[in-house]
Design an enzyme around this catalytic site. Structure first.
Site, PDB file in Angstrom:
ATOM      1  N   LYS A 254      -0.704   1.470   4.920  1.00  0.00           N
ATOM      2  CA  LYS A 254      -0.614   0.824   3.606  1.00  0.00           C
ATOM      3  C   LYS A 254      -1.993   0.292   3.236  1.00  0.00           C
ATOM      4  O   LYS A 254      -2.558  -0.545   3.944  1.00  0.00           O
ATOM      5  CB  LYS A 254       0.392  -0.331   3.645  1.00  0.00           C
ATOM      6  CG  LYS A 254       0.316  -1.276   2.431  1.00  0.00           C
ATOM      7  CD  LYS A 254       1.336  -2.425   2.498  1.00  0.00           C
ATOM      8  CE  LYS A 254       1.094  -3.452   1.387  1.00  0.00           C
ATOM      9  NZ  LYS A 254       2.060  -4.576   1.420  1.00  0.00           N
ATOM     10  N   LYS A 266       2.401 -13.380  -7.619  1.00  0.00           N
ATOM     11  CA  LYS A 266       2.427 -14.307  -6.499  1.00  0.00           C
ATOM     12  C   LYS A 266       1.898 -15.675  -6.932  1.00  0.00           C
ATOM     13  O   LYS A 266       1.106 -15.753  -7.869  1.00  0.00           O
ATOM     14  CB  LYS A 266       1.516 -13.790  -5.376  1.00  0.00           C
ATOM     15  CG  LYS A 266       2.049 -12.613  -4.591  1.00  0.00           C
ATOM     16  CD  LYS A 266       1.101 -12.251  -3.464  1.00  0.00           C
ATOM     17  CE  LYS A 266       1.589 -11.055  -2.673  1.00  0.00           C
ATOM     18  NZ  LYS A 266       2.861 -11.283  -1.962  1.00  0.00           N
ATOM     19  N   ASP A 277      -4.469  -6.932   2.370  1.00  0.00           N
ATOM     20  CA  ASP A 277      -3.187  -6.228   2.315  1.00  0.00           C
ATOM     21  C   ASP A 277      -3.373  -4.721   2.545  1.00  0.00           C
ATOM     22  O   ASP A 277      -2.437  -3.944   2.393  1.00  0.00           O
ATOM     23  CB  ASP A 277      -2.485  -6.508   0.975  1.00  0.00           C
ATOM     24  CG  ASP A 277      -0.982  -6.338   1.054  1.00  0.00           C
ATOM     25  OD1 ASP A 277      -0.440  -6.369   2.180  1.00  0.00           O
ATOM     26  OD2 ASP A 277      -0.353  -6.162  -0.009  1.00  0.00           O
ATOM     27  N   ASP A 336       6.334  -6.997  -6.469  1.00  0.00           N
ATOM     28  CA  ASP A 336       5.601  -7.484  -5.300  1.00  0.00           C
ATOM     29  C   ASP A 336       6.058  -6.786  -4.015  1.00  0.00           C
ATOM     30  O   ASP A 336       5.421  -6.930  -2.974  1.00  0.00           O
ATOM     31  CB  ASP A 336       5.780  -9.003  -5.182  1.00  0.00           C
ATOM     32  CG  ASP A 336       4.749  -9.639  -4.263  1.00  0.00           C
ATOM     33  OD1 ASP A 336       3.763  -8.965  -3.904  1.00  0.00           O
ATOM     34  OD2 ASP A 336       4.931 -10.829  -3.919  1.00  0.00           O
ATOM     35  N   GLU A 338       5.593  -3.822  -3.117  1.00  0.00           N
ATOM     36  CA  GLU A 338       4.876  -2.606  -3.505  1.00  0.00           C
ATOM     37  C   GLU A 338       4.476  -1.726  -2.334  1.00  0.00           C
ATOM     38  O   GLU A 338       4.325  -0.516  -2.491  1.00  0.00           O
ATOM     39  CB  GLU A 338       3.636  -2.987  -4.324  1.00  0.00           C
ATOM     40  CG  GLU A 338       2.378  -3.350  -3.521  1.00  0.00           C
ATOM     41  CD  GLU A 338       2.524  -4.587  -2.633  1.00  0.00           C
ATOM     42  OE1 GLU A 338       3.420  -5.405  -2.905  1.00  0.00           O
ATOM     43  OE2 GLU A 338       1.748  -4.719  -1.668  1.00  0.00           O
ATOM     44  N   ARG A 340       6.021  -0.671   0.260  1.00  0.00           N
ATOM     45  CA  ARG A 340       7.006   0.366   0.598  1.00  0.00           C
ATOM     46  C   ARG A 340       6.967   1.512  -0.415  1.00  0.00           C
ATOM     47  O   ARG A 340       7.249   2.656  -0.069  1.00  0.00           O
ATOM     48  CB  ARG A 340       8.402  -0.268   0.699  1.00  0.00           C
ATOM     49  CG  ARG A 340       8.904  -0.869  -0.584  1.00  0.00           C
ATOM     50  CD  ARG A 340      10.032  -1.877  -0.370  1.00  0.00           C
ATOM     51  NE  ARG A 340       9.543  -3.149   0.164  1.00  0.00           N
ATOM     52  CZ  ARG A 340      10.322  -4.178   0.475  1.00  0.00           C
ATOM     53  NH1 ARG A 340      11.642  -4.092   0.299  1.00  0.00           N
ATOM     54  NH2 ARG A 340       9.814  -5.289   0.957  1.00  0.00           N
TER      55      ARG A 340
HETATM   56  N1  BES Z   1       1.644  -7.911   1.097  1.00  0.00           N
HETATM   57  C1  BES Z   1       2.859  -8.612   1.054  1.00  0.00           C
HETATM   58  C2  BES Z   1       3.328  -9.068   2.442  1.00  0.00           C
HETATM   59  C3  BES Z   1       2.452 -10.040   3.169  1.00  0.00           C
HETATM   60  C4  BES Z   1       2.754 -11.390   3.172  1.00  0.00           C
HETATM   61  C5  BES Z   1       1.378  -9.609   3.902  1.00  0.00           C
HETATM   62  C6  BES Z   1       1.967 -12.275   3.887  1.00  0.00           C
HETATM   63  C7  BES Z   1       0.584 -10.497   4.604  1.00  0.00           C
HETATM   64  C8  BES Z   1       0.881 -11.826   4.598  1.00  0.00           C
HETATM   65  C9  BES Z   1       3.945  -7.724   0.450  1.00  0.00           C
HETATM   66  O1  BES Z   1       3.516  -6.790  -0.463  1.00  0.00           O
HETATM   67  C10 BES Z   1       4.878  -8.629  -0.271  1.00  0.00           C
HETATM   68  O2  BES Z   1       4.479  -9.187  -1.251  1.00  0.00           O
HETATM   69  N2  BES Z   1       6.105  -8.745   0.221  1.00  0.00           N
HETATM   70  C11 BES Z   1       7.058  -9.586  -0.360  1.00  0.00           C
HETATM   71  C12 BES Z   1       8.338  -8.799  -0.446  1.00  0.00           C
HETATM   72  C13 BES Z   1       9.385  -9.447  -1.294  1.00  0.00           C
HETATM   73  C14 BES Z   1       8.984  -9.397  -2.750  1.00  0.00           C
HETATM   74  C15 BES Z   1      10.672  -8.697  -1.089  1.00  0.00           C
HETATM   75  C16 BES Z   1       7.223 -10.801   0.537  1.00  0.00           C
HETATM   76  O3  BES Z   1       7.113 -10.651   1.756  1.00  0.00           O
HETATM   77  O4  BES Z   1       7.411 -11.882   0.009  1.00  0.00           O
HETATM   78 ZN    ZN Z   2       1.566  -6.176  -0.298  1.00  0.00          ZN
HETATM   79 MN    MN Z   3       3.458  -7.550  -2.464  1.00  0.00          MN
END
Ligand code: BES
Ligand code: ZN
Ligand code: MN
Length: 490
Positions: A254, A266, A277, A336, A338, A340
């Site tokens: 990713k 966010k 990321d 967010d 994204e 996946r």
């Molecule tokens: N890049 C984030 C996940 C992340 C969080 C990486 C903290 C490193 C540190 C991912 O894209 C994300 O935003 N995930 C969301 C998913 C949710 C919207 C279902 C999350 O984990 O809050």
């Molecule tokens: Zn992300």
């Molecule tokens: Mn995200």
């Protein structure tokens, strides 16, 4: 050998058959056998007095700087002897720390005092510990002291040959760390791709698939994520053909160069972390660098999806439906989630194009994995016990620990959508698992597959002896180790 873009470390290691008169001598002390170097009687007396006074017993990783009329000497405890691998690496990392004080920054070590297989591990640990990223300081930090390790051996040719393998591995780790540290105004998909292309110099075949071509291919899921960004998305394929005509192992990363969350924006606090990321893509790129540098006798294809997730007048909206490269449609409930979406298309592409015997993907995919496992373990998800165990074992051997998480139909069912084949998020619970279930929908014919959620591992606020705080390069060593130990899957 090229080590990352800026050679961003400050440890110079060289080999010689001659003792140096300008480097401080490292004296090794075994817990039972005492000092194992041959030293003059006078100096020996001085050292004995010093470690008696200091109550120094020679435990592993303990050090004692000694100043006397014989000049400075550094005594290092080696416990009851060391094993190659992790313990010797840690010792090397601690040794480097001692080298951050003058005059011990210029040190010589008699490699012939240690078992031959230990030495590369020690150097590997020291070099890894010496990494730092100083690209954007206009005034160099005064607390960073250039260190020089003069390694003497009667058989320096053999030693420097075995070192070149470990050194190539560390070069891959440094490549990953460089990429993690770079801010997103510098490292966006095009610049990331350019840096991958630079790795052609180590023998990788690198293909950059530009945004236009991704459209033609039909990567609707990946492109939806990047559509709010002024920066074009890209996919990079890095190919290493060190094996015969076996099916390749695929490494998939990713590469979200910045994740604002998109329209599902966010919160501001901590958003700067989302420059890393792309930690999965960094690990894959670093691993490909290491494999090529080490001339590993396997076929490995590394592929990364590079995008920037931005809110914009043209950005993807919550509720949009996109068609992935696999043909499956996705309702984007939360922009967010994204990572996946990016991985879905890259996973499809690598299977269609390369028919891999196994796939390992790495991604900073969910905050939920940090809730589940803290920052000690990466989350491991798999459809195949053999591959899951191989990855877990490799990780354990290089201190990149993984913990297998459950999957299953009940979780997968939570991805049902009223309007498309699936939604991109499920309910509020088990978020790391439902994300993995989403990815699994893009794996064909039960190809052995592992997904590593490295959201808690790509960046660290705490230093380890061999991994400074900041971008860790997590995954590079695990992947390299896994491929060294590889047993063909089909
Ligand atoms: N890049 C984030 C996940 C992340 C969080 C990486 C903290 C490193 C540190 C991912 O894209 C994300 O935003 N995930 C969301 C998913 C949710 C919207 C279902 C999350 O984990 O809050
Ligand atoms: Zn992300
Ligand atoms: Mn995200």
């Amino acid at each position: 050998m090229q080590t990352g873009k800026n050679m961003p470390h400050h440890l110079d290691i060289h080999f010689s058959s001659e003792f140096s008169t300008t480097h401080v001598q490292l004296v090794l002390m075994h817990e039972n056998e005492g000092i194992i170097n041959k030293v003059d009687e006078g100096l020996m007396e001085t050292l004995l007095a010093a470690f008696n006074l200091a109550d120094f017993t020679g435990k592993t990783g303990e050090f004692l700087p000694v100043y006397s009329s014989y000049g400075p000497v550094l005594i290092a405890g080696i416990g009851k002897g060391m094993d190659a691998g992790l313990s010797a690496e840690t010792w090397g990392g601690r040794l480097f720390k001692q080298m951050q004080t003058v005059p011990f920054n210029k040190l010589q070590i008699d490699a012939d005092l240690l078992p031959a297989e230990i030495v590369p591990s020690v150097l590997c640990g020291a070099l890894s510990a010496s990494y730092y990223f100083d690209q954007y300081f206009t005034v160099k930090k005064p607390d960073k002291i250039a260190a020089e390790l003069h390694v003497t051996s009667a058989n320096k040719t053999k030693l420097s040959r075995s070192w070149s393998q470990s050194k190539a591995l560390v070069a891959g780790v440094f490549t990953a760390r460089d990429l993690l540290y770079e801010p997103a105004n510098v490292l966006y998909p095009k610049e990331f791709s350019r840096r991958c292309a630079e790795l052609e110099s180590v023998g990788l075949d690198v293909q950059i698939i530009p945004e236009k071509e991704l459209e033609t291919l039909g990567m609707g899921a990946l492109l939806g994520v990047g559509q709010g960004s002024r920066r074009d998305s890209a996919v990079v394929v890095m190919n290493w053909q060190g094996g015969n005509d076996e099916a390749p192992i695929a490494l998939v990363g990713k590469g979200v160069c910045f994740d604002t969350g998109g329209i599902s924006l966010k919160p501001a606090k901590g958003m700067e972390d989302m420059k890393w990321d792309m930690g999965g893509a960094a690990a894959v790129t670093g691993a490909m660098h290491a494999l090529a540098g080490r001339k590993v006798k396997r076929n490995v294809v590394g592929i990364i999806g590079l995008v920037e997730n931005m809110p914009d007048g043209n950005a993807q909206r919550p509720g949009d439906v996109v068609t992935s490269l696999s043909g499956q449609t996705i309702e984007v409930i939360n922009t967010d989630a994204e990572g996946r979406l990016v991985l879905a298309d890259v996973l499809t592409y690598v299977q269609d194009k390369f028919k891999p015997q196994a796939i390992v993907n790495l991604a900073t995919l969910t905050g939920a994995i940090i809730v589940s496992l803290g920052k000690e373990y990466a989350g491991l998800f798999s459809n195949n016990d053999v591959l899951a165990n191989a990855v877990t074992t490799a990780g354990g051997n290089v201190d990149e620990k993984c913990w297998r998480m459950p999957m299953g139909k009940a979780y997968d069912d939570m991805l049902k959508s009223h309007i498309a084949d699936m939604k991109n998020i499920a309910g509020p619970y088990g978020g790391a698992i439902t994300a993995a279930c989403f990815l699994r929908r893009f794996i064909k014919n039960d190809t052995p597959w592992v997904h590593l959620d490295i959201a808690g591992k790509a960046w660290s606020e705490k230093a380890k002896p061999t991994v400074p705080k900041g971008g860790t390069g997590f995954g590079v060593r695990l992947l390299s180790q896994m491929i060294d130990d590889w047993v063909d899957m089909k």
